[in-house]
Design a protein around this motif. Structure first.
Motif, PDB file in Angstrom:
ATOM      1  N   ASP A  83       0.808  -1.225   0.000  1.00  0.00           N
ATOM      2  CA  ASP A  83       0.000   0.000   0.000  1.00  0.00           C
ATOM      3  C   ASP A  83       0.840   1.274   0.000  1.00  0.00           C
ATOM      4  N   SER A  84       2.058   1.188  -0.484  1.00  0.00           N
ATOM      5  CA  SER A  84       2.941   2.358  -0.536  1.00  0.00           C
ATOM      6  C   SER A  84       3.216   2.745  -1.981  1.00  0.00           C
ATOM      7  N   ASP A 137       0.732  16.363 -13.896  1.00  0.00           N
ATOM      8  CA  ASP A 137      -0.127  16.591 -12.732  1.00  0.00           C
ATOM      9  C   ASP A 137      -1.264  15.574 -12.691  1.00  0.00           C
ATOM     10  N   GLN A 138      -1.833  15.274 -13.860  1.00  0.00           N
ATOM     11  CA  GLN A 138      -2.898  14.276 -13.924  1.00  0.00           C
ATOM     12  C   GLN A 138      -2.363  12.898 -13.572  1.00  0.00           C
ATOM     13  N   LEU A 139      -1.138  12.601 -14.021  1.00  0.00           N
ATOM     14  CA  LEU A 139      -0.518  11.313 -13.717  1.00  0.00           C
ATOM     15  C   LEU A 139      -0.321  11.136 -12.215  1.00  0.00           C
ATOM     16  N   MET A 140       0.099  12.196 -11.512  1.00  0.00           N
ATOM     17  CA  MET A 140       0.277  12.117 -10.062  1.00  0.00           C
ATOM     18  C   MET A 140      -1.027  11.720  -9.378  1.00  0.00           C
ATOM     19  N   LYS A 141      -2.121  12.328  -9.824  1.00  0.00           N
ATOM     20  CA  LYS A 141      -3.423  11.998  -9.245  1.00  0.00           C
ATOM     21  C   LYS A 141      -3.798  10.550  -9.550  1.00  0.00           C
ATOM     22  N   THR A 142      -3.484  10.109 -10.770  1.00  0.00           N
ATOM     23  CA  THR A 142      -3.810   8.740 -11.176  1.00  0.00           C
ATOM     24  C   THR A 142      -3.039   7.721 -10.354  1.00  0.00           C
ATOM     25  N   ILE A 143      -1.752   7.957 -10.128  1.00  0.00           N
ATOM     26  CA  ILE A 143      -0.933   7.021  -9.348  1.00  0.00           C
ATOM     27  C   ILE A 143      -1.464   6.909  -7.924  1.00  0.00           C
ATOM     28  N   LYS A 144      -1.879   8.027  -7.359  1.00  0.00           N
ATOM     29  CA  LYS A 144      -2.459   7.991  -6.013  1.00  0.00           C
ATOM     30  C   LYS A 144      -3.765   7.193  -6.005  1.00  0.00           C
ATOM     31  N   ARG A 145      -4.569   7.354  -7.060  1.00  0.00           N
ATOM     32  CA  ARG A 145      -5.820   6.599  -7.159  1.00  0.00           C
ATOM     33  C   ARG A 145      -5.553   5.105  -7.279  1.00  0.00           C
ATOM     34  N   ILE A 146      -4.494   4.743  -8.007  1.00  0.00           N
ATOM     35  CA  ILE A 146      -4.117   3.332  -8.141  1.00  0.00           C
ATOM     36  C   ILE A 146      -3.740   2.768  -6.776  1.00  0.00           C
ATOM     37  N   ARG A 147      -2.930   3.517  -6.034  1.00  0.00           N
ATOM     38  CA  ARG A 147      -2.551   3.077  -4.684  1.00  0.00           C
ATOM     39  C   ARG A 147      -3.772   2.936  -3.781  1.00  0.00           C
ATOM     40  N   ASP A 148      -4.722   3.853  -3.932  1.00  0.00           N
ATOM     41  CA  ASP A 148      -5.932   3.814  -3.106  1.00  0.00           C
ATOM     42  C   ASP A 148      -6.808   2.601  -3.422  1.00  0.00           C
ATOM     43  N   LEU A 149      -6.620   2.006  -4.598  1.00  0.00           N
ATOM     44  CA  LEU A 149      -7.330   0.772  -4.952  1.00  0.00           C
ATOM     45  C   LEU A 149      -6.739  -0.447  -4.268  1.00  0.00           C
ATOM     46  N   GLY A 150      -5.587  -0.272  -3.610  1.00  0.00           N
ATOM     47  CA  GLY A 150      -4.918  -1.388  -2.956  1.00  0.00           C
ATOM     48  C   GLY A 150      -3.782  -1.971  -3.762  1.00  0.00           C
ATOM     49  N   THR A 200       0.016  -1.673  -4.776  1.00  0.00           N
ATOM     50  CA  THR A 200       1.277  -1.057  -4.385  1.00  0.00           C
ATOM     51  C   THR A 200       2.027  -0.605  -5.637  1.00  0.00           C
ATOM     52  N   VAL A 201       2.668   0.565  -5.567  1.00  0.00           N
ATOM     53  CA  VAL A 201       3.291   1.165  -6.753  1.00  0.00           C
ATOM     54  C   VAL A 201       4.783   1.389  -6.517  1.00  0.00           C
ATOM     55  N   VAL A 202       5.587   1.022  -7.504  1.00  0.00           N
ATOM     56  CA  VAL A 202       7.015   1.363  -7.546  1.00  0.00           C
ATOM     57  C   VAL A 202       7.263   2.066  -8.861  1.00  0.00           C
ATOM     58  N   LEU A 203       7.970   3.193  -8.828  1.00  0.00           N
ATOM     59  CA  LEU A 203       8.202   3.913 -10.070  1.00  0.00           C
ATOM     60  C   LEU A 203       9.636   4.415 -10.188  1.00  0.00           C
ATOM     61  N   ILE A 204      10.148   4.321 -11.406  1.00  0.00           N
ATOM     62  CA  ILE A 204      11.383   5.002 -11.794  1.00  0.00           C
ATOM     63  C   ILE A 204      10.965   6.320 -12.405  1.00  0.00           C
ATOM     64  N   GLU A 205      11.581   7.404 -11.986  1.00  0.00           N
ATOM     65  CA  GLU A 205      11.178   8.685 -12.545  1.00  0.00           C
ATOM     66  C   GLU A 205      12.283   9.718 -12.391  1.00  0.00           C
ATOM     67  N   CYS A 214       5.715  10.023  -3.449  1.00  0.00           N
ATOM     68  CA  CYS A 214       6.355   8.822  -2.902  1.00  0.00           C
ATOM     69  C   CYS A 214       6.398   8.835  -1.375  1.00  0.00           C
ATOM     70  N   ASP A 215       6.160   7.662  -0.805  1.00  0.00           N
ATOM     71  CA  ASP A 215       6.304   7.497   0.645  1.00  0.00           C
ATOM     72  C   ASP A 215       7.768   7.304   1.007  1.00  0.00           C
ATOM     73  N   THR A 216       8.455   6.496   0.215  1.00  0.00           N
ATOM     74  CA  THR A 216       9.889   6.276   0.405  1.00  0.00           C
ATOM     75  C   THR A 216      10.578   6.307  -0.949  1.00  0.00           C
TER      76      THR A 216
END
Length: 260
Positions: A29-30, A194-207, A209-214, A224-226
Motif C-alpha cells: 500500500d505504498s 499533474d494528472q498522472l500524479m493523481k492517477t498514481i495515487k488513485r491506483i494506490r488507493d485501490l490497494g 502497491t506502486v514502484v516507479l522510476i522517474e 512517494c512514501d519512500t
C-alpha cells in the motif's frame, strides 16, 4: 515484512556491474520511488525483479516466496505487473483490445488447462464466462482512465499522454498487487504530469502497491512514501522525500562534487 524485497541482488554484463548487491524493499500500500542519474541501474533492477532479465547473484522475494528465477509470465501471474520506459502498446489494435489482452492473461482457467476431458466438456461454458469477465473488466479500466470514448480508436492514434495511460490500464487489467512504472511521466507536459500524479495515487488507493522510476523530481517528491537512490549500480540512499532531498551523497550524485 516487505511485500517485495531483494537480497544482495547483483547483475553483471561482462566486466560491467550494472546492479551491485542491492537490497531493495517495497511495502504494501505504498508508493516507492527508485531514482538516480542515467545509467545508475534502475531499469536493470526492474528487469531483474520482473523476469525480463535474471541476476548474476542474489535473490528476489515476493510475499515471502523466492521468485528470482521465474520467467516474466509466471511473475505476472503471481501478482506483479509493469510498464516500460518506451511505450509497448499493440499499435494496430484498438484501445479496448489492448486492455482486453491484459485481462485475458488473468482469465485463463488453470483447472481446464490441466484437465483435457474437463476442458472438452466444460470448455464452452467457461469460455463464455471468461469472455464476459474480460469484456466487463476491460471496460472498468477504460472507465478508470477516462478512455471509454476512445475504446474503438487504434492505440497508435492516441495522444502521447493517453498512450501512457493505456499502457498502465493494460498492466492493471492483469489485476496485480504490485505495479512497476518505468518513467511514466517521460515525454509528458506539466498538465499531463499533474494528472498522472493523481492517477498514481488513485491506483494506490485501490490497494495496488506502486514502484516507479522517474526523473521528474517534482512528481517523485510529491507522491512517494519512500525513495531509494542508485548510483553506478549501488544503493547510496533510502528514506523519505525530505531525507533524500537533504542527503549529501544524493546531491553529489546528481550535481557532482566541488573541487574545493
Amino acid at each position: 515484512m516487505p511485500l517485495l524485497y531483494t537480497k544482495n541482488l547483483r547483475r553483471e554484463f561482462g566486466g560491467i556491474i550494472a546492479v551491485a548487491d542491492v537490497n531493495f524493499e517495497v511495502y504494501k500500500d505504498s508508493i516507492t520511488g527508485l531514482i538516480g542519474p542515467n545509467g545508475a541501474g534502475k531499469t536493470t533492477l526492474f528487469n531483474n525483479i520482473t523476469g525480463l532479465d535474471f541476476p548474476t547473484s542474489g535473490f528476489v522475494f515476493f510475499k515471502g516466496d523466492d521468485i528470482t528465477e521465474l520467467p516474466a509470465y509466471k511473475i505476472t501471474r503471481s501478482g506483479i505487473a509493469r510498464t516500460f520506459q518506451n511505450i509497448r502498446l499493440f499499435k494496430e489494435m484498438t484501445v479496448f483490445e489492448n486492455v482486453m489482452i491484459g485481462r485475458h492473461f488473468r482469465s485463463n482457467n488453470p483447472v481446464l488447462a490441466k484437465n483435457r476431458p474437463l476442458n472438452f466438456l466444460m470448455g464452452r461454458l467457461f469460455t463464455k464466462q471468461e469472455e464476459k469477465d474480460i469484456y466487463y473488466n476491460s471496460l472498468k479500466w477504460l472507465d478508470f482512465f477516462n478512455l471509454l470514448d476512445m475504446r474503438d480508436e487504434y492505440s497508435k492514434n492516441l495522444p502521447y499522454g493517453k498512450q501512457r495511460e493505456l499502457e498502465i490500464a493494460r498492466a492493471l487489467a492483469t489485476e496485480p498487487e504490485l505495479i512497476f512504472l518505468d518513467e511514466p511521466a517521460a515525454g509528458m507536459n506539466p498538465q499531463e504530469t499533474d494528472q498522472l500524479m493523481k492517477t498514481i495515487k488513485r491506483i494506490r488507493d485501490l490497494g495496488v502497491t506502486v514502484v516507479l522510476i522517474e526523473h521528474d523530481m517534482k512528481l517523485v517528491m510529491n507522491i512517494c512514501d519512500t525513495i531509494t537512490v542508485l548510483n553506478y549500480g549501488s544503493k547510496i540512499a533510502e528514506g523519505t522525500p525530505g531525507q533524500i532531498q537533504n542527503n549529501k551523497d544524493v546531491i553529489e550524485a546528481y550535481l557532482g562534487k566541488s573541487d574545493d
